[in-house]
Scaffold this active site. Structure first.
Site, PDB file in Angstrom:
ATOM      1  N   GLU A  32      36.730  43.074  34.803  1.00 22.36           N
ATOM      2  CA  GLU A  32      37.241  42.758  36.140  1.00 22.36           C
ATOM      3  C   GLU A  32      37.681  44.039  36.843  1.00 22.36           C
ATOM      4  OE1 GLU A  32      37.571  39.648  37.733  1.00 22.36           O
ATOM      5  OE2 GLU A  32      36.251  39.040  36.099  1.00 22.36           O
ATOM      6  N   GLU A  73      46.954  38.395  35.308  1.00 26.88           N
ATOM      7  CA  GLU A  73      45.560  38.694  35.665  1.00 26.88           C
ATOM      8  C   GLU A  73      44.609  37.956  34.724  1.00 26.88           C
ATOM      9  OE1 GLU A  73      42.872  39.680  38.036  1.00 26.88           O
ATOM     10  OE2 GLU A  73      44.630  40.947  38.420  1.00 26.88           O
ATOM     11  N   GLU A  80      39.745  31.140  37.381  1.00 28.12           N
ATOM     12  CA  GLU A  80      38.519  31.327  38.164  1.00 28.12           C
ATOM     13  C   GLU A  80      37.286  30.901  37.377  1.00 28.12           C
ATOM     14  OE1 GLU A  80      38.625  35.414  39.395  1.00 28.12           O
ATOM     15  OE2 GLU A  80      40.036  34.995  41.025  1.00 28.12           O
TER      16      GLU A  80
END
Length: 125
Positions: A32, A73, A80
């Site tokens: 990411e 995170e 997601e």
């Protein structure tokens, strides 16, 4: 025919399995770009703390805030991925889920930035 139940690990083998899962999660998070940016920002903060002569406690507090940000995170990335898997089409609920996860991360980014800024500026006052 059904699948055999997954055998639960116990004892030291459970510890090693958990460490393996955590390492896989860390590798996934490195994919990411947001996480990589946060990692760079933490490195910059640590350099600034060294330059201004931050105390040991200030380093520890910054590290704890950073670990919380990493955890959020990771959870945001998990949200997601689940939303994308369960609801690949655009949906209001999926959007809300992703937005809320993003907001949680933003709050911790803000907390990290405010604390780092406070430590750096307070050394000059």
């Amino acid at each position: 025919m059904g699948q055999a139940p997954i055998e639960k690990k116990t004892g030291i083998s459970h510890l090693f399995a958990a460490a393996t899962y955590s390492a896989a999660g860390a590798r996934r998070l490195l994919g990411e770009s947001a996480f990589r940016h946060e990692l760079i920002a933490f490195g910059v903060a640590m350099v600034l703390f060294t330059v201004v002569g931050a105390s040991f406690f200030q380093y520890v507090a910054m590290a704890i805030l950073f670990l919380l940000m990493i955890a959020f995170e990771a959870l945001n990335t998990a949200i997601e991925e689940i939303v994308d898997r369960v609801s690949p089409e655009i949906s209001e609920m999926g959007k809300h889920s992703k937005d809320l996860g993003s907001f949680a991360v933003f709050c911790l980014i803000t907390a990290n930035a405010v604390y780092a800024g406070y430590v750096v500026v307070s050394q000059f006052i």
